[in-house]
Design a protein around this motif. Structure first.
Motif, short mmCIF file in Angstrom:
data_model
loop_
_atom_site.label_atom_id
_atom_site.label_comp_id
_atom_site.label_asym_id
_atom_site.label_seq_id
_atom_site.Cartn_x
_atom_site.Cartn_y
_atom_site.Cartn_z
N LYS A 147 88.86 55.49 31.35
CA LYS A 147 89.32 56.45 30.34
C LYS A 147 89.94 55.69 29.18
O LYS A 147 90.47 54.59 29.35
CB LYS A 147 90.33 57.44 30.94
CG LYS A 147 91.56 56.80 31.56
CD LYS A 147 92.67 57.82 31.82
CE LYS A 147 92.39 58.75 32.97
NZ LYS A 147 93.51 59.62 33.32
N GLY A 148 89.82 56.27 28.00
CA GLY A 148 90.39 55.61 26.84
C GLY A 148 90.04 56.32 25.56
O GLY A 148 89.33 57.34 25.56
N ASP B 133 84.55 48.67 23.56
CA ASP B 133 85.12 47.70 24.49
C ASP B 133 85.09 48.24 25.93
O ASP B 133 86.10 48.26 26.62
CB ASP B 133 86.58 47.40 24.07
CG ASP B 133 87.20 46.29 24.90
OD1 ASP B 133 86.45 45.46 25.44
OD2 ASP B 133 88.45 46.28 25.02
N PRO B 134 83.91 48.71 26.39
CA PRO B 134 83.83 49.27 27.74
C PRO B 134 84.05 48.18 28.78
O PRO B 134 83.62 47.06 28.59
CB PRO B 134 82.41 49.83 27.82
CG PRO B 134 81.62 48.99 26.86
CD PRO B 134 82.57 48.64 25.75
N HIS C 95 84.06 49.03 32.55
CA HIS C 95 83.51 49.36 33.87
C HIS C 95 81.99 49.20 33.87
O HIS C 95 81.32 49.68 32.95
CB HIS C 95 83.88 50.80 34.25
CG HIS C 95 83.74 51.08 35.71
ND1 HIS C 95 82.51 51.18 36.35
CD2 HIS C 95 84.68 51.26 36.69
CE1 HIS C 95 82.71 51.42 37.64
NE2 HIS C 95 84.00 51.47 37.88
N PRO C 96 81.42 48.54 34.88
CA PRO C 96 79.96 48.37 34.91
C PRO C 96 79.18 49.70 34.83
O PRO C 96 78.06 49.74 34.31
CB PRO C 96 79.71 47.68 36.26
CG PRO C 96 80.97 46.94 36.52
CD PRO C 96 82.07 47.81 35.99
N TYR C 97 79.78 50.80 35.33
CA TYR C 97 79.11 52.10 35.23
C TYR C 97 79.04 52.55 33.77
O TYR C 97 78.01 53.04 33.31
CB TYR C 97 79.84 53.14 36.09
CG TYR C 97 79.22 54.52 36.00
CD1 TYR C 97 77.90 54.74 36.41
CD2 TYR C 97 79.94 55.61 35.52
CE1 TYR C 97 77.32 56.00 36.34
CE2 TYR C 97 79.37 56.87 35.46
CZ TYR C 97 78.07 57.06 35.87
OH TYR C 97 77.49 58.31 35.79
N THR C 98 80.13 52.34 33.03
CA THR C 98 80.15 52.69 31.60
C THR C 98 79.14 51.81 30.86
O THR C 98 78.45 52.30 29.95
CB THR C 98 81.57 52.50 31.01
OG1 THR C 98 82.52 53.12 31.87
CG2 THR C 98 81.69 53.12 29.62
N TRP C 99 79.03 50.54 31.25
CA TRP C 99 78.02 49.66 30.64
C TRP C 99 76.63 50.27 30.84
O TRP C 99 75.82 50.30 29.92
CB TRP C 99 78.05 48.27 31.28
CG TRP C 99 79.30 47.49 31.05
CD1 TRP C 99 80.30 47.78 30.16
CD2 TRP C 99 79.69 46.28 31.72
NE1 TRP C 99 81.30 46.84 30.25
CE2 TRP C 99 80.95 45.90 31.19
CE3 TRP C 99 79.12 45.49 32.71
CZ2 TRP C 99 81.64 44.77 31.62
CZ3 TRP C 99 79.80 44.35 33.14
CH2 TRP C 99 81.05 43.99 32.60
N VAL D 154 83.76 38.54 34.26
CA VAL D 154 82.37 38.98 34.12
C VAL D 154 82.17 39.55 32.72
O VAL D 154 82.95 40.38 32.26
CB VAL D 154 82.03 40.07 35.18
CG1 VAL D 154 80.68 40.71 34.89
CG2 VAL D 154 82.03 39.47 36.58
N GLU D 155 81.15 39.06 32.04
CA GLU D 155 80.85 39.56 30.69
C GLU D 155 79.87 40.74 30.79
O GLU D 155 79.02 40.77 31.69
CB GLU D 155 80.16 38.45 29.87
CG GLU D 155 81.08 37.30 29.51
CD GLU D 155 81.90 37.57 28.26
OE1 GLU D 155 81.52 38.45 27.46
OE2 GLU D 155 82.95 36.92 28.11
N MET D 156 79.98 41.67 29.85
CA MET D 156 78.99 42.75 29.81
C MET D 156 77.62 42.19 29.46
O MET D 156 77.52 41.10 28.87
CB MET D 156 79.41 43.83 28.79
CG MET D 156 79.24 43.43 27.34
SD MET D 156 79.48 44.82 26.22
CE MET D 156 81.26 44.93 26.17
#
Length: 363
Positions: A250-251, A259-260, A262-266, A342-344
């Protein structure tokens, strides 16, 4: 910046549904805040719990659904005394919710206007009815206000339209009528559940603009439920990303889009359609959501997460605050100080840089 006034506060909400001899844990510890005049979006795949959360706010859960724990505190000012009142919707009776909350304080616009409208009643009568029920408004007064509301939602020749039945209107016009009904009792909160899904793109944009205009004029708070991040970019101040009945990130809108963490948001951002992409195929998140009739051990997203850690299989992550932000929180063990960095994905970085250049948010 003036003091923000909290209007809705959900804490540790847990909801389950009985299906046959199984129990579906649909909502698992949801926390949510909504402030006066602001817009929050709840995003996630189908079945993530978006609609169930908002139906609980409205007190319209299906008969096999139950709120197992948690609170939904709603705050308003008394119309006569101006005194601040807070009530927990979870503890209110169906009758109290119907007379005090539903339609009057909190209204909802559903995805398909045809399921919200009564095909046997004129649209005029359907807009007038809530005012007469909740406030005892006279027929003449309700008629005048209904005509004005139709005008406000952009329907031409509103007086003549009052006599129309739903089937005589186009999809876009029906959705405008549903919005007029939702606004008829001057609610403080408007919940929009995929309000533009059934409409074509040009009508979609007009409906979103209409809701924003009304929000500015009336100072109401809006909750959007959608799986469409393109819609979120146009309307939201805050974003809540849901997965398997839990909020996982959330944000502020800028934090989630630019600037996500969470891997799910990615995955959700990578799956957004982009006309200028070099890729031949649209990205999809691997795997499928978990079966919520079975107990989830660890992080529900772990089986689909390319960056999952060993701890993900054992423990559900808490919400971690993102350094340097009071508003950005992420439920991922990758945020733990001892977790590997870990990078996106590179392709998402490029996409975000492009969005920044284009100023894609709230443009």
């Amino acid at each position: 910046m003036s003091q923000r006034e909290k209007i809705l506060e959900i804490r540790d909400l847990n909801i389950s549904f009985k299906t046959g001899n199984k129990n579906v844990k649909a909502i698992r510890g949801v926390n949510l805040d909504l402030y006066k005049g602001e817009t929050i979006a709840i995003v996630g795949e189908s079945g993530s719990g978006k609609s169930v959360t908002t139906k609980a706010i409205m007190g319209i859960l299906a008969k096999n659904g139950s709120i197992d724990s948690g609170s939904i505190n709603y705050t308003w000012h008394d119309e006569k005394t101006g005194e601040k009142i807070t009530k927990d919707i979870v503890k209110m009776s169906e009758k109290e919710i119907q007379t005090e909350i539903r339609g009057r304080k909190i209204a909802m616009v559903f995805q398909d206007p045809m399921t919200s409208l009564n095909p046997t009643m004129t649209i005029g009568k359907q807009i007038m009815e809530p005012m007469m029920y909740h406030y005892g408004t006279s027929k003449e007064e309700a008629f005048k206000k209904a005509v004005k509301l139709l005008e406000e939602v952009g329907i031409t020749d509103p007086e003549a339209r009052m006599k129309n039945y739903p089937h005589q209107l186009s999809g876009g016009m029906r959705q405008r009528v549903v919005i007029a009904i939702a606004l008829s009792c001057d609610p403080y909160v408007l919940i929009c559940d995929e309000p533009t899904t059934a409409l074509d793109v040009t009508i979609q944009a007009k409906i979103l603009e209409l809701i924003q205009d009304i929000q500015k004029k009336k100072g109401i708070s809006v909750i959007y439920i959608t799986h469409d991040l393109g819609v979120v970019a146009k309307v939201a101040d805050f974003v809540n990303v849901m997965y398997a009945g839990k909020i996982v990130e959330k944000g502020l809108i800028d934090e989630i889009f630019y600037d996500p963490r969470h891997p799910y948001t990615w995955g959700l951002l990578s799956a957004m359609p982009d006309l200028d992409t070099d890729d031949d195929e649209l990205y999809t998140i691997p795997g499928s959501p978990p079966n919520l009739t079975q107990e989830i051990v660890g992080d529900a997203f772990a089986p689909r997460n390319l960056y999952a850690l060993n701890i993900d299989k054992r423990l559900d992550p808490p919400m971690f605050k993102v350094e340097g932000s009071n508003t950005h929180e992420v439920a991922s063990w990758l945020m733990h100080p001892k977790a590997p960095h870990v990078e996106m994905p590179e392709s998402l970085k490029k996409r975000i840089n492009k969005m920044k250049k284009e100023g894609a948010i709230n443009a």
